[in-house]
Design a protein around this motif. Sequence first.
Motif, PDB file in Angstrom:
ATOM      1  N   VAL A 195      -4.704   4.250   7.919  1.00  0.00           N
ATOM      2  CA  VAL A 195      -3.936   3.020   8.092  1.00  0.00           C
ATOM      3  C   VAL A 195      -4.804   1.913   8.714  1.00  0.00           C
ATOM      4  O   VAL A 195      -4.735   0.749   8.317  1.00  0.00           O
ATOM      5  N   ARG A 242       0.866  -1.187   0.000  1.00  0.00           N
ATOM      6  CA  ARG A 242       0.000   0.000   0.000  1.00  0.00           C
ATOM      7  C   ARG A 242       0.900   1.233   0.000  1.00  0.00           C
ATOM      8  O   ARG A 242       1.829   1.322   0.810  1.00  0.00           O
ATOM      9  N   ARG A 297       6.714  -3.109  11.383  1.00  0.00           N
ATOM     10  CA  ARG A 297       7.170  -1.800  10.902  1.00  0.00           C
ATOM     11  C   ARG A 297       8.149  -1.218  11.917  1.00  0.00           C
ATOM     12  O   ARG A 297       8.395  -1.818  12.978  1.00  0.00           O
ATOM     13  N   LEU A 337       6.813   4.010  15.283  1.00  0.00           N
ATOM     14  CA  LEU A 337       5.344   4.071  15.226  1.00  0.00           C
ATOM     15  C   LEU A 337       4.659   3.450  16.450  1.00  0.00           C
ATOM     16  O   LEU A 337       3.436   3.350  16.490  1.00  0.00           O
TER      17      LEU A 337
HETATM   18  N1  GLU Z   1       4.221   4.727   5.695  1.00  0.00           N
HETATM   19  C1  GLU Z   1       4.919   4.525   6.909  1.00  0.00           C
HETATM   20  C2  GLU Z   1       6.430   4.597   6.675  1.00  0.00           C
HETATM   21  O1  GLU Z   1       6.883   4.523   5.546  1.00  0.00           O
HETATM   22  C3  GLU Z   1       4.596   3.187   7.543  1.00  0.00           C
HETATM   23  C4  GLU Z   1       3.255   3.183   8.117  1.00  0.00           C
HETATM   24  C5  GLU Z   1       2.836   1.857   8.676  1.00  0.00           C
HETATM   25  O2  GLU Z   1       3.531   0.856   8.479  1.00  0.00           O
HETATM   26  O3  GLU Z   1       1.790   1.820   9.299  1.00  0.00           O
HETATM   27  O4  GLU Z   1       7.143   4.764   7.639  1.00  0.00           O
END
Ligand code: GLU
Length: 320
Positions: A202, A50, A216, A220
């Motif tokens: 998300v 995504r 990830r 986060l």
């Molecule tokens: N788009 C985010 C990033 O590249 C990751 C978001 C996610 O994994 O929820 O750090």
Amino acid sequence: MDPEALDDAASEVVGRLAPSPTGALHLGNARSFLLAWLSVRSRNGALLCRIEDLDGPRIKPESIQEAIDDLAWLGLDFDGEAQLQSAKLGRYALALEHLKSKGLVYPCTCTRSEIERAQSAPQESLDHGMVYPGTCWGRYESGEQARVESGREPAWRFRLPEDAVVVFQDGMHGRVEIDVARDCGDFVVAKKDGQPAYQLAVVVDDGDSCINEVLRGDDLLSSTSRQVLLYRALGFPEPRWIHVPLVLGADGRRLAKRHGDTRLSQYRRRGIRSAEMLGFLAHSAGLLDEPRDLSAEDLLDFYDLTQVHSRPFTLTTPPW
Ligand code: GLU
């Protein structure tokens, strides 16, 4: 189907790669994506891609194709086509309506400086934003009233439950407990420009795609607590969480431009082979004793989450 096959089908791991095309993918992004890919593919799971392209002016359209090319170069394949968040605005709007209908969100017309002024001693939240003091809670009957009275387009905030201490299990961090009230307070799920906030998009995407494993970067972790509240509010089952440590620059800060050019595209152009890159990343993460040339496929035999270093990797000298 025999019962065992049924069981396997029911427990198939479904993960995702979610690059943000705000710039080129660098070593740190590649390392998290490699681990997400290995975790899923080592169990024959499905992996979706995504593209998180909602961040307005920060999105660089050429970075979308570049991210896809970087993943292909690394041999990190995914199932189906990459999905763009920008193609799903209607779906996020529906999710917001659902939250409105349940009285779980409210319109907010505060500006950043008003939020700062509203706090006698502004509290810095865990992720260095402001803790929202709830000024607009109960202030307006509807979005329309907020618009008319303030002359501004409202954002929408998620109202925290009375007890906003969120506990979840993480594959790297174990039991994580975050008090979302202290961390950020009622948080934005739709911005005043009408775009969904990252937190809402998300969760809707992962929920709709039946993602059951989110691996990830651990920058986060604090967002995850907000996302858990949204999973509950939207009625999605929570995935398994795995937050892996980041790659840091020599100054101990998250890898960025100031640390030099660590973009994958740059290594690619310089003729570095993806097997060298993957061997380096796998070694930095604790999966190999020595860096050596291996394909993503080869690395499947070496993947073991319990071997992944729990401390960040500091890049002191450029690898090539
Ligand atoms: N788009 C985010 C990033 O590249 C990751 C978001 C996610 O994994 O929820 O750090």
